[in-house]
Design a protein around this motif. Structure first.
Motif, PDB file in Angstrom:
ATOM      1  N   TRP A  92     -46.043 108.161  45.757  1.00 13.19           N
ATOM      2  CA  TRP A  92     -44.962 107.513  44.722  1.00 13.19           C
ATOM      3  C   TRP A  92     -44.468 106.255  45.309  1.00 13.19           C
ATOM      4  CZ3 TRP A  92     -41.574 112.384  44.964  1.00 13.19           C
ATOM      5  CH2 TRP A  92     -42.383 113.543  44.595  1.00 13.19           C
ATOM      6  N   TRP A  96     -43.309 102.735  43.062  1.00 10.03           N
ATOM      7  CA  TRP A  96     -41.928 102.299  42.764  1.00 10.03           C
ATOM      8  C   TRP A  96     -41.678 100.947  43.268  1.00 10.03           C
ATOM      9  CZ3 TRP A  96     -39.539 107.331  45.553  1.00 10.03           C
ATOM     10  CH2 TRP A  96     -39.763 108.323  44.732  1.00 10.03           C
ATOM     11  N   TRP A 101     -38.846  99.151  42.348  1.00  9.07           N
ATOM     12  CA  TRP A 101     -38.198 100.211  42.983  1.00  9.07           C
ATOM     13  C   TRP A 101     -37.539 101.018  41.695  1.00  9.07           C
ATOM     14  CZ3 TRP A 101     -39.576 102.164  47.109  1.00  9.07           C
ATOM     15  CH2 TRP A 101     -40.319 101.233  48.311  1.00  9.07           C
ATOM     16  N   LYS A 102     -38.381 101.334  40.746  1.00 10.94           N
ATOM     17  CA  LYS A 102     -37.840 102.131  39.679  1.00 10.94           C
ATOM     18  C   LYS A 102     -39.060 103.030  39.426  1.00 10.94           C
ATOM     19  CE  LYS A 102     -34.814  99.276  37.031  1.00 10.94           C
ATOM     20  NZ  LYS A 102     -33.659  99.278  38.122  1.00 10.94           N
ATOM     21  N   LYS A 103     -38.520 104.416  38.914  1.00 16.32           N
ATOM     22  CA  LYS A 103     -39.587 105.516  38.463  1.00 16.32           C
ATOM     23  C   LYS A 103     -40.317 104.837  37.155  1.00 16.32           C
ATOM     24  CE  LYS A 103     -36.936 109.626  40.192  1.00 16.32           C
ATOM     25  NZ  LYS A 103     -36.617 110.660  39.641  1.00 16.32           N
ATOM     26  N   SER A 104     -41.582 105.719  36.853  1.00 16.71           N
ATOM     27  CA  SER A 104     -41.976 105.351  35.995  1.00 16.71           C
ATOM     28  C   SER A 104     -41.346 105.628  34.503  1.00 16.71           C
ATOM     29  CB  SER A 104     -43.332 106.193  35.784  1.00 16.71           C
ATOM     30  OG  SER A 104     -43.157 107.687  35.780  1.00 16.71           O
ATOM     31  N   ILE A 109     -33.932 105.796  41.592  1.00 15.04           N
ATOM     32  CA  ILE A 109     -34.574 106.611  42.466  1.00 15.04           C
ATOM     33  C   ILE A 109     -33.293 107.050  43.374  1.00 15.04           C
ATOM     34  CG2 ILE A 109     -36.126 106.595  44.422  1.00 15.04           C
ATOM     35  CD1 ILE A 109     -37.807 104.443  42.990  1.00 15.04           C
TER      36      ILE A 109
END
Length: 184
Positions: A92, A96, A101-104, A109
């Motif tokens: 992951w 990210w 640095w973000k989720k889909s 996070i």
């Protein structure tokens, strides 16, 4: 060329009270083998934490320890019973990072500060031309070193609960503590 094998573990207590999860104490630990011979171990804890934070901190501490000892070409194996933690760094984190640095789903996070710190240590290991492997081990089984890491983490959790003090691997990292008691 040496092979460093770190068995890492985290332990924490969270209770469900009045419709919310309440953080309590946790502990982290690693047991180091160098060329398959037991070398050393380290542990510490935090009075308000989560199990995932402790699992991650154990990985962070093992990598800091490795970087302080390794030479070019050495191999480091991080053995964890947390599939979640291994998946962060093997599946992951790369995406990210690409997404800022973000989720889909664009959600934040959890434990991002420590995840980014580990990601940076992984880069340092790569720059030292060392080989990094993550290995999933079964928790609470017949693995002597995973069981020892678990015991050390549980003991560190109890110590953090009794003393109310946070014990870091690197006192200057600032990665533990500062959490609110109530959290999900």
């Amino acid at each position: 060329m040496a092979k460093y094998t770190y068995y890492t573990d985290g332990a924490a207590t969270m209770n469900y009270k009045n419709g919310k999860y309440v953080r309590e104490a946790g502990g982290w630990a690693f047991v180091l083998l160098i060329d398959n011979a037991e070398d050393s171990s380290h542990s510490g804890g935090c009075p308000l934490t989560t199990n995932n934070e402790m699992e991650l901190y154990a990985i962070y501490a093992s990598m800091k320890d490795f970087i302080s000892k390794c030479e070019s070409g050495d191999i480091v194996e991080i053995c964890s019973d947390s599939g979640y933690c291994i998946d962060i760094f093997t599946k992951w984190a790369k995406n990210w990072q690409k997404r800022g640095w973000k989720k889909s789903d664009n959600k934040p996070i959890k434990n991002l500060k420590i995840i980014k710190s580990i990601w940076g240590l992984m880069d340092k290991i790569n720059q030292k031309q060392c080989i990094l492997k993550f290995i999933k081990v079964k928790g609470h089984s017949s693995n002597e070193y995973n069981n020892k890491a678990d015991e050390l983490a549980v003991n560190a959790k109890m110590d953090a609960f009794k003393t109310g003090k946070t014990t870091y691997f690197d006192e200057n990292d600032g990665l533990l503590g500062g959490k609110s008691k109530y959290s999900n």
